[in-house]
Scaffold this motif. Structure first.
Motif, PDB file in Angstrom:
ATOM      1  N   ALA A 249       0.651  -1.298   0.134  1.00 58.91           N
ATOM      2  CA  ALA A 249      -0.014   0.155   0.083  1.00 58.91           C
ATOM      3  C   ALA A 249       0.930   1.394  -0.054  1.00 58.91           C
ATOM      4  CB  ALA A 249      -0.669  -0.118   1.103  1.00 58.91           C
ATOM      5  N   LYS A 250       1.865   1.452   0.913  1.00 55.49           N
ATOM      6  CA  LYS A 250       2.624   2.378   1.023  1.00 55.49           C
ATOM      7  C   LYS A 250       3.811   2.820  -0.084  1.00 55.49           C
ATOM      8  CE  LYS A 250       1.480   3.118   5.693  1.00 55.49           C
ATOM      9  NZ  LYS A 250       2.026   3.210   7.290  1.00 55.49           N
ATOM     10  N   GLN A 251       4.628   1.492  -0.378  1.00 56.18           N
ATOM     11  CA  GLN A 251       5.515   1.449  -1.213  1.00 56.18           C
ATOM     12  C   GLN A 251       5.280   1.101  -2.654  1.00 56.18           C
ATOM     13  OE1 GLN A 251       8.244  -1.134   0.916  1.00 56.18           O
ATOM     14  NE2 GLN A 251       7.926  -0.207   2.772  1.00 56.18           N
ATOM     15  N   GLY A 252       4.196   0.649  -3.055  1.00 56.85           N
ATOM     16  CA  GLY A 252       3.492   0.486  -4.219  1.00 56.85           C
ATOM     17  C   GLY A 252       4.216  -0.768  -4.779  1.00 56.85           C
ATOM     18  N   GLN A 253       4.454  -1.609  -4.013  1.00 59.32           N
ATOM     19  CA  GLN A 253       5.107  -2.902  -4.475  1.00 59.32           C
ATOM     20  C   GLN A 253       4.036  -3.990  -4.821  1.00 59.32           C
ATOM     21  OE1 GLN A 253       8.641  -4.611  -2.885  1.00 59.32           O
ATOM     22  NE2 GLN A 253       8.858  -2.943  -1.566  1.00 59.32           N
ATOM     23  N   GLY A 254       4.153  -4.815  -5.906  1.00 56.46           N
ATOM     24  CA  GLY A 254       3.293  -5.730  -6.304  1.00 56.46           C
ATOM     25  C   GLY A 254       2.133  -5.410  -6.808  1.00 56.46           C
ATOM     26  N   ASP A 255       1.279  -6.410  -7.599  1.00 60.82           N
ATOM     27  CA  ASP A 255      -0.021  -6.310  -7.839  1.00 60.82           C
ATOM     28  C   ASP A 255      -0.911  -7.119  -7.129  1.00 60.82           C
ATOM     29  OD1 ASP A 255       1.147  -5.685 -10.801  1.00 60.82           O
ATOM     30  OD2 ASP A 255       1.973  -7.558 -10.940  1.00 60.82           O
ATOM     31  N   ALA A 256      -0.562  -7.826  -6.295  1.00 59.75           N
ATOM     32  CA  ALA A 256      -1.980  -8.408  -5.396  1.00 59.75           C
ATOM     33  C   ALA A 256      -0.814  -8.723  -3.909  1.00 59.75           C
ATOM     34  CB  ALA A 256      -2.199  -9.754  -5.974  1.00 59.75           C
ATOM     35  N   LEU A 257      -1.889  -8.627  -2.960  1.00 56.11           N
ATOM     36  CA  LEU A 257      -1.360  -8.750  -1.456  1.00 56.11           C
ATOM     37  C   LEU A 257      -2.346 -10.008  -1.059  1.00 56.11           C
ATOM     38  CD1 LEU A 257       0.052  -7.915   1.094  1.00 56.11           C
ATOM     39  CD2 LEU A 257      -1.728  -6.278   1.409  1.00 56.11           C
ATOM     40  N   ILE A 258      -1.294 -11.026  -0.297  1.00 54.16           N
ATOM     41  CA  ILE A 258      -2.386 -11.983   0.198  1.00 54.16           C
ATOM     42  C   ILE A 258      -2.448 -11.525   1.664  1.00 54.16           C
ATOM     43  CG2 ILE A 258      -2.687 -14.476   1.010  1.00 54.16           C
ATOM     44  CD1 ILE A 258      -0.813 -15.008  -1.405  1.00 54.16           C
ATOM     45  N   ASN A 259      -3.629 -11.428   2.465  1.00 54.60           N
ATOM     46  CA  ASN A 259      -3.748 -10.980   3.664  1.00 54.60           C
ATOM     47  C   ASN A 259      -4.823 -11.535   4.327  1.00 54.60           C
ATOM     48  OD1 ASN A 259      -3.329  -9.653   5.875  1.00 54.60           O
ATOM     49  ND2 ASN A 259      -2.672  -7.790   4.995  1.00 54.60           N
ATOM     50  N   TYR A 260      -5.223 -11.151   5.501  1.00 56.39           N
ATOM     51  CA  TYR A 260      -6.366 -11.632   6.155  1.00 56.39           C
ATOM     52  C   TYR A 260      -7.742 -10.834   5.755  1.00 56.39           C
ATOM     53  CZ  TYR A 260      -4.264 -14.136  10.160  1.00 56.39           C
ATOM     54  OH  TYR A 260      -3.544 -14.876  11.129  1.00 56.39           O
ATOM     55  N   GLU A 261      -8.736 -11.149   5.461  1.00 59.46           N
ATOM     56  CA  GLU A 261     -10.034 -10.472   5.337  1.00 59.46           C
ATOM     57  C   GLU A 261     -10.246  -9.439   6.174  1.00 59.46           C
ATOM     58  OE1 GLU A 261     -14.550 -11.701   4.454  1.00 59.46           O
ATOM     59  OE2 GLU A 261     -13.543 -12.555   6.012  1.00 59.46           O
ATOM     60  N   ASN A 262      -9.928  -9.557   7.394  1.00 63.66           N
ATOM     61  CA  ASN A 262     -10.260  -8.641   8.668  1.00 63.66           C
ATOM     62  C   ASN A 262      -9.360  -7.331   8.448  1.00 63.66           C
ATOM     63  OD1 ASN A 262      -8.298 -10.732   9.792  1.00 63.66           O
ATOM     64  ND2 ASN A 262      -7.931  -8.859  10.840  1.00 63.66           N
ATOM     65  N   GLU A 263      -8.123  -7.407   7.731  1.00 63.09           N
ATOM     66  CA  GLU A 263      -7.077  -6.314   7.584  1.00 63.09           C
ATOM     67  C   GLU A 263      -7.746  -5.536   6.289  1.00 63.09           C
ATOM     68  OE1 GLU A 263      -3.155  -5.475   8.380  1.00 63.09           O
ATOM     69  OE2 GLU A 263      -5.113  -5.634   9.934  1.00 63.09           O
TER      70      GLU A 263
END
Length: 381
Positions: A249-263
């Motif tokens: 989100a802040k550094q603009g890396q990647g096309d997709a992020l895997i994370n918890y739904e709650n996040e």
């Protein structure tokens, strides 16, 4: 007559006979009598408990907590993404405890990657309560002798107090057209996730990927091939989920992020506009809580620690978890319309038990030389 009453009655008889032999006219006799009386008082206290609980027994409304020190401190060690939930729940518990027990509770809080937090507790961070990303981490603290076996049976739901599922966060408008876990293996997709060696959520991410192949009819060879390709698309493995989110989100890396739904839900509540996908084939991310027995006994705060853990299962606390994006551990709440409307339904939900439990999973996938290390070794070539 109880076991302790028999020797006590005999002791009283002997003492009575002894006192008759003392002459009060002599100083020596008087001192001897005083000493006998003091000894008898100690014995009586020991036989009847000697801990101040008699008044509480005779008067059920008497509070042994209120009779002790006016302030008590608890140290809560948890994984990074629970911070917002605990900050909402703790003041409610503090107020409730103050009203009921007339005792002020203060909390020391520590948040970080679940694996890192686990090592810190084992290495000497004196947590009274641990809320970790996976039961494997709690089991490691148990094996270190800090938590007594059977901790998961002392509270509801086998110790699971918060739940979530895996989510894929995309760039605005989802330019890569990501709709499922399978899309993360495409050659032009860069994926951000944390390191399973240090982060509990990263282990869940790994399992979500593996589970997506097994639950759709693939074998372990296909699962290994798929997960290898996904991690080939990972440019950086962060220490924990929070760092992974910052990198995306802040550094603009990647096309997709895997994370918890709650996040994702929490970020949206803070005003961030996120596009995300909850894959139909998913994994139940179950987070346990436990009292650290050795530390609460050392600190003398077991009663309030256990009360806080039990409070987290109440509807009042569970609703706070729900507000901040966690799926409820309480099945009754999970079936309400509010929850159904808030969380997308998952068609096929895998569990840790499907893969033999965390001990088997850790040995197979994350131990030194396990599947994850083998995958990383291939991808470095």
């Amino acid at each position: 007559m109880s076991v302790w009453q028999r020797p006590l009655k005999k002791l009283l008889l002997v003492t009575e006979q002894t006192t008759h032999r003392f002459r009060f006219s002599s100083l020596k006799g008087f001192v001897s009598l005083v000493l006998v009386g003091a000894f008898l008082s100690v014995v009586l206290a020991a036989c009847t408990g000697g801990n101040g609980n008699n008044s509480a027994t005779e008067n059920p409304t008497a509070s042994p907590v209120a009779a002790r020190k006016p302030n008590v401190e608890l140290t809560l060690v948890s994984f990074a993404v629970t911070k917002a939930a605990h900050e909402a729940i703790i003041p409610k518990f503090v107020e409730k405890w103050k009203q009921e027990q007339n005792q002020t509770v203060t909390f020391r809080q520590s948040y970080g990657g679940s694996g890192s937090q686990t090592r810190a507790v084992i290495d000497g961070l004196e947590a009274d309560i641990v809320h970790l990303a996976l039961a494997l981490d709690t089991q490691k603290i148990e094996k270190a002798g800090l938590i007594q076996p059977g901790w998961e049976k002392e509270v509801p739901n086998n110790g699971i107090v918060s739940k979530s599922v895996g989510a894929i966060i995309t760039r605005p408008g989802n330019p890569k057209g990501i709709k499922s876990w399978a899309d993360l293996a495409k050659g032009d997709v860069r994926v951000i996730t944390a390191d399973p060696k240090t982060s509990g959520i990263a282990r869940w991410n790994f399992l979500a990927l593996w589970n997506s192949v097994i639950k759709t009819g693939g074998d372990e060879a296909k699962a290994t091939e798929f997960v290898t390709q996904v991690y080939r698309n990972v440019p950086i493995l962060t220490k924990d989920a929070r760092e992974a989110t910052d990198a995306f989100a802040k550094q603009g890396q990647g096309d997709a992020l895997i994370n918890y739904e709650n996040e994702v839900i929490l970020a949206q509540q803070k005003g961030e506009k996120l596009d995300y996908v909850i894959p139909d084939v998913n994994i139940s991310i179950d987070n346990p809580i436990a009292v650290v027995d050795r530390n609460v006994d050392k600190h003398g705060n077991r009663e309030v620690a256990e009360a806080f853990v039990n409070f987290l299962y109440t509807p009042e606390a569970q609703e706070e978890f729900i507000k901040l994006g966690f799926r409820p551990a309480d099945e009754k709440l999970a079936q309400t319309k509010e929850v159904a409307d808030k969380f997308p339904k998952v068609q096929t939900l895998g569990t840790v038990q499907d893969f033999g439990g965390w001990t088997s999973i850790d040995q197979k996938f994350f131990a030194d030389g396990g599947v994850f290390d083998q995958i990383q070794s291939k991808n470095r070539r």
